[in-house]
Design a protein around this motif. Structure first.
Motif, PDB file in Angstrom:
ATOM      1  N   LYS A  68       0.843  -1.196   0.000  1.00 42.18           N
ATOM      2  CA  LYS A  68       0.000   0.000   0.000  1.00 42.18           C
ATOM      3  C   LYS A  68       0.881   1.250   0.000  1.00 42.18           C
ATOM      4  CE  LYS A  68      -4.154  -1.991   0.940  1.00 42.18           C
ATOM      5  NZ  LYS A  68      -5.449  -1.670   0.329  1.00 42.18           N
ATOM      6  N   ILE A  69       0.351   2.319  -0.532  1.00 35.74           N
ATOM      7  CA  ILE A  69       1.057   3.605  -0.557  1.00 35.74           C
ATOM      8  C   ILE A  69       1.013   4.214   0.853  1.00 35.74           C
ATOM      9  CG2 ILE A  69       1.157   5.903  -1.571  1.00 35.74           C
ATOM     10  CD1 ILE A  69      -0.480   4.703  -3.954  1.00 35.74           C
ATOM     11  N   TYR A  70       2.200   4.523   1.374  1.00 30.37           N
ATOM     12  CA  TYR A  70       2.305   5.011   2.762  1.00 30.37           C
ATOM     13  C   TYR A  70       2.630   6.512   2.776  1.00 30.37           C
ATOM     14  CZ  TYR A  70       3.986   4.936   7.633  1.00 30.37           C
ATOM     15  OH  TYR A  70       4.187   5.170   8.970  1.00 30.37           O
ATOM     16  N   ARG A  71       3.546   6.912   1.922  1.00 29.10           N
ATOM     17  CA  ARG A  71       3.856   8.342   1.756  1.00 29.10           C
ATOM     18  C   ARG A  71       3.928   8.602   0.257  1.00 29.10           C
ATOM     19  NH1 ARG A  71       2.697   7.868   6.215  1.00 29.10           N
ATOM     20  NH2 ARG A  71       3.823   8.412   8.134  1.00 29.10           N
ATOM     21  N   ASP A  72       3.319   9.705  -0.188  1.00 32.81           N
ATOM     22  CA  ASP A  72       3.188   9.977  -1.626  1.00 32.81           C
ATOM     23  C   ASP A  72       3.440  11.459  -1.842  1.00 32.81           C
ATOM     24  OD1 ASP A  72       2.531   9.923  -4.310  1.00 32.81           O
ATOM     25  OD2 ASP A  72       0.382   9.572  -3.999  1.00 32.81           O
ATOM     26  N   ILE A  73       4.566  11.781  -2.490  1.00 33.66           N
ATOM     27  CA  ILE A  73       4.911  13.181  -2.743  1.00 33.66           C
ATOM     28  C   ILE A  73       5.467  13.295  -4.150  1.00 33.66           C
ATOM     29  CG2 ILE A  73       7.144  12.887  -1.538  1.00 33.66           C
ATOM     30  CD1 ILE A  73       6.939  15.930  -0.791  1.00 33.66           C
ATOM     31  N   TRP A  74       5.149  14.375  -4.807  1.00 33.63           N
ATOM     32  CA  TRP A  74       5.582  14.584  -6.181  1.00 33.63           C
ATOM     33  C   TRP A  74       5.725  16.077  -6.435  1.00 33.63           C
ATOM     34  CZ3 TRP A  74       0.704  13.361  -4.560  1.00 33.63           C
ATOM     35  CH2 TRP A  74      -0.331  14.204  -4.946  1.00 33.63           C
ATOM     36  N   ASN A  75       6.405  16.411  -7.515  1.00 31.69           N
ATOM     37  CA  ASN A  75       6.414  17.794  -7.987  1.00 31.69           C
ATOM     38  C   ASN A  75       6.678  17.815  -9.490  1.00 31.69           C
ATOM     39  OD1 ASN A  75       9.310  17.929  -8.377  1.00 31.69           O
ATOM     40  ND2 ASN A  75       9.533  18.224  -6.165  1.00 31.69           N
ATOM     41  N   THR A  76       6.368  18.948 -10.056  1.00 31.79           N
ATOM     42  CA  THR A  76       6.406  19.084 -11.513  1.00 31.79           C
ATOM     43  C   THR A  76       7.840  19.167 -12.043  1.00 31.79           C
ATOM     44  OG1 THR A  76       5.493  20.339 -13.369  1.00 31.79           O
ATOM     45  CG2 THR A  76       6.284  21.613 -11.479  1.00 31.79           C
ATOM     46  N   ASN A  77       8.023  18.694 -13.253  1.00 28.32           N
ATOM     47  CA  ASN A  77       9.265  18.954 -13.994  1.00 28.32           C
ATOM     48  C   ASN A  77       9.070  20.092 -14.998  1.00 28.32           C
ATOM     49  OD1 ASN A  77      10.418  16.814 -12.657  1.00 28.32           O
ATOM     50  ND2 ASN A  77      11.222  15.827 -14.502  1.00 28.32           N
ATOM     51  N   GLN A  78       7.876  20.636 -15.082  1.00 27.99           N
ATOM     52  CA  GLN A  78       7.633  21.698 -16.063  1.00 27.99           C
ATOM     53  C   GLN A  78       8.321  22.993 -15.623  1.00 27.99           C
ATOM     54  OE1 GLN A  78       3.208  21.274 -16.417  1.00 27.99           O
ATOM     55  NE2 GLN A  78       3.688  20.537 -18.455  1.00 27.99           N
ATOM     56  N   PRO A  79       8.695  23.826 -16.583  1.00 25.58           N
ATOM     57  CA  PRO A  79       9.405  25.072 -16.230  1.00 25.58           C
ATOM     58  C   PRO A  79       8.545  25.955 -15.329  1.00 25.58           C
ATOM     59  CG  PRO A  79       9.477  24.673 -18.601  1.00 25.58           C
ATOM     60  CD  PRO A  79       8.524  23.666 -18.027  1.00 25.58           C
ATOM     61  N   ARG A  80       9.227  26.752 -14.521  1.00 25.24           N
ATOM     62  CA  ARG A  80       8.541  27.739 -13.689  1.00 25.24           C
ATOM     63  C   ARG A  80       7.767  28.688 -14.590  1.00 25.24           C
ATOM     64  NH1 ARG A  80      10.072  28.640  -8.409  1.00 25.24           N
ATOM     65  NH2 ARG A  80      11.963  27.434  -8.755  1.00 25.24           N
ATOM     66  N   GLN A  81       6.537  29.006 -14.204  1.00 25.55           N
ATOM     67  CA  GLN A  81       5.715  29.886 -15.054  1.00 25.55           C
ATOM     68  C   GLN A  81       6.028  31.341 -14.776  1.00 25.55           C
ATOM     69  OE1 GLN A  81       1.778  28.350 -14.063  1.00 25.55           O
ATOM     70  NE2 GLN A  81       1.680  27.373 -16.050  1.00 25.55           N
TER      71      GLN A  81
END
Lengths: 129, 129
Positions: A116-129
């Motif tokens: 099961k997913i216990y900790r889930d964190i992500w962020n974008t690779n898209q350029p800063r707007q």
């Protein structure tokens, strides 16, 4: 019930996530998280409650995001019952237009005979707007 | 050399990070990472090389960000040599103006008699622009 080894099993759970997301089934997505999971969405506080996690994914679907893809880069077992996955994600609109793409770190744990997913964190690779 | 327990020791390493950052010493910041560390900055690919990690923190300093704060929310040991920390960060300009604030997940590992940063990922809590 036997629990598979993390590197073999986790990609299947990710596939279940992608399938449930594609069906717009936030309940089935939320069921892939451990009971004490924490989700760290950008632009949000940490989500720690199963209902809040379900509602978050519902809100993403309600924004018109209909397709998720998850690509495992690496899975590292850190104990008998815990593993750390690094991967890449994309989120797309119904039209197929890319909404976001980036990277994630997921800590997995065994619970109720499953990974099961216990900790889930992500962020974008898209350029800063 | 004895390595302290994660919950007692890691906040001291975070304090060393904050101090080094405040001095603009990217080399000292980078020295707090394990040799096989991975850093997941927003708007960037994953950084896997010690020189790249140093250069990344130098680039943040070069943007005029002079103060970092790190606040541990929870540290969970997951094995004898690994722990997962959840926390909150702020980054501020020299004037004290807030540049960003958000949350982080850090996986720590023991290396060379010390707790080192093994995986480092964060994202903003600020509203979507």
């Amino acid at each position: 019930m036997a629990v598979g080894k993390a590197p073999e099993t986790i990609p299947h759970v990710n596939q279940a996530f992608v399938t449930a997301f594609g069906k717009g089934d936030a309940q089935a997505v939320a069921a892939l998280y451990a009971s004490r999971a924490q989700v760290f969405p950008p632009h949000s506080d940490v989500l720690e409650n199963p209902d809040t996690i379900r509602a978050f994914w519902q809100s993403v679907m309600d924004m018109g995001i209909r397709q998720a893809s998850l690509e495992t880069v690496d899975i590292e077992p850190v104990s008998d019952t815990m593993a750390i996955e690094r991967g890449r994600y994309t989120l797309s609109l119904d039209s197929g237009t890319l909404a976001d793409q980036g990277k994630y770190l997921v800590v997995w744990t065994q619970q109720d005979g499953a990974w099961k997913i216990y900790r889930d964190i992500w962020n974008t690779n898209q350029p800063r707007q």
